[in-house]
Design an enzyme around this catalytic site. Structure first.
Site: not given
Length: 522
Positions: A292, A299, A301-302, A325, A329
């Protein structure tokens, strides 16, 4: 091993101190330039912070600083391997060298639409013809493309194999200035090495939205489902672009077995990509997400939470309990911990409330009220509710309405603007019969003739995980991280509403960003 890779191995053997943000940081040198610039990794920090700095700013590290280094063994400048281990497959041998090859970013910045974004990690974009010609003048260049030891065939322009892709970016680490900039179309994700070619392309590119079908739409925000087998080139280019900001996943160009879910924000002209996640079409471990990424300009911002919630919604509708998976990170783990904790807090708030959040009073005549199975009132049909255009997500339902799914699951609508902190949360997917079976309402009389009701719940961790559609290990990890597993008596964990609210305040638990009424999956 090429000269450039050998230089990398030798450089990592020495640590230095550099002053950054007013504090001394231990760094490892990954590469040097003839102009005195050095590419360093900050010890104990993520690779996305690696950067070029003046070599004159380095100071030798003393022995005490060396002890702070992580236990990761450093490569030694011994004779390189020339052939893979006979027990290894060629693919396994490629992956073995992946970490060393990708230690340094091959592009400093990427020009994406109106944004020029600093990249975080290496991405194996194939070399262009002009870069192949330029490689003869680079340190270690020999007039041909760098190869991975033990791999006989390396075609940098091929998208067919992992070894080709990894080898394709080896010499780019020497680029600087304009050559260190990658140009990517923000409509189709086609990549170019030169700005002039990019400008010509964007004048002709007529793609207005991602391929595939809509699976979620709320106002201007849309999630598109794209099949990697049907739109292979688009998904390959998307994967390459995402790899600039993802480190822990190894990129394969076989997209046939993956679905990509792309989040966009629409204006009057077209849809702009905000981020995406991918998942396997068939996962025997029931993984609901492979990787993802939310693009850096969007970023905080939900949007990442919206995509995580959607991935769990896809699993729920498929009758599965999903999980992302591994490995995760550092940013991924933080995001998922936020989701798991918030999901559990919403569940405990609903479970430990005598009355549902949308019912303030209960009236009964001639007998005492039975509070053990108080249900929320019937809600309006999702298509007939009044909507208004306001907030980050475009259209939102009226704030007084409630959502009910066809399966007897209840929930509360999100706020009309943003995912703000609230006392009661949101779209809770718990079967009401499950709640009634877990709850006991204890009512005690008061001296003045009134009575006070308390909810008592006895359940196992497995029941809590099942009720919230989380894996048991994910629920246990989240409960432990937020401190709700700390109070035990004879092996029984006690959780009170006061403890739940304390965690909600500390963790800044927010309403869900996803509105299940707008999911378009069948």
């Amino acid at each position: 091993m090429t000269d450039s890779t050998s230089t990398l191995a030798r450089s990592q053997d020495t640590s230095y101190i550099v002053s950054k943000n007013g504090a001394d940081q231990l760094v490892n040198i990954l590469q040097r330039r003839p102009d005195g610039q050095v590419y360093v990794h900050y010890d104990g920090f993520d690779k996305r912070l690696d950067e070029w700095i003046p070599g004159a700013s380095l100071k030798p590290a003393n022995e005490s600083s060396r002890k702070r280094r992580r236990d990761t063994p450093s490569p030694t400048p011994t004779e390189p391997e020339t052939q893979p281990d006979p027990l290894m497959t060629e693919e396994e041998f490629d992956i073995k060298h992946h970490k060393q090859i990708t230690a340094q970013r091959n592009f400093d910045k990427v020009n994406f639409g109106q944004w020029r974004i600093k990249t975080w990690y290496f991405s194996p974009y194939p070399l262009t013809d002009s870069e192949l010609e330029d490689s003869t003048g680079l340190p270690g260049g020999s007039g041909s493309t760098s190869k991975i030891p033990g791999v006989n065939r390396t075609t940098v322009r091929s998208h067919g194999r992992t070894s080709d892709l990894l080898a394709g970016g080896l010499t780019r680490s020497h680029l600087s200035g304009e050559k260190s900039i990658l140009w990517v179309c923000d409509r189709c994700f086609k990549y170019m090495a030169e700005g002039a070619a990019w400008e010509m392309h964007i004048k002709q590119c007529d793609r207005r939205h991602p391929p595939g079908r809509k699976v979620y739409q709320r106002g201007a925000h849309i999630i598109w489902e794209v099949d990697g087998a049907k739109d292979k080139l688009y998904c390959q280019n998307l994967s390459l672009f995402g790899k600039l900001f993802i480190d822990v996943k190894t990129l394969f160009f076989d997209c046939d077995n993956f679905l990509f879910y792309i989040l966009t924000d629409a204006d009057s002209q077209r849809d702009h990509v905000l981020g995406f996640f991918s998942k396997e079409k068939i996962s025997y471990d029931d993984y609901n997400l492979a990787c993802i990424i939310v693009l850096p300009p969007y970023q905080r911002k939900g949007y990442g939470m919206l995509m995580i919630e959607f991935s769990y919604e896809v699993s729920r509708r498929a009758g599965k309990i999903g999980t992302p998976e591994r490995p995760l990170s550092d940013l991924g783990l933080r995001s998922y911990l936020t989701y798991w904790v918030a999901t559990l807090i919403r569940f405990f708030r609903r479970l430990l409330s005598v009355l549902p959040p949308d019912r303030l009073t209960v009236t009964s005549s001639g007998r005492l009220p039975d509070l053990s199975d108080v249900l929320p009132p019937p809600s309006e049909d999702a298509n007939s509710r009044k909507k208004r255009a306001k907030g980050w997500d475009g259209e939102t339902p009226d704030s007084n309405s409630t959502f009910a799914s066809p399966n007897g699951l209840d929930g509360e609508c999100p706020p009309v603007s943003t995912c703000d902190s609230v006392q009661h949360s949101t779209y809770l997917y718990v079967n009401l019969d499950t709640i009634a079976a877990m709850r006991t309402v204890l009512t005690t009389s008061n001296p003045d003739g009134s009575a006070t009701s308390h909810v008592v719940v006895r359940s196992t961790l497995a029941e809590i995980a099942s009720a919230t559609n989380l894996r048991i290990e994910d629920a246990a990890f989240a409960l432990n991280e937020c401190g709700l597993l700390g109070s035990t008596l004879d092996g029984v964990v006690g959780i009170t509403r006061e403890m739940v609210e304390a965690v909600a305040k500390e963790r800044n638990v927010k309403r869900m960003c996803l509105d299940p009424a707008h999911v378009m999956l069948t």
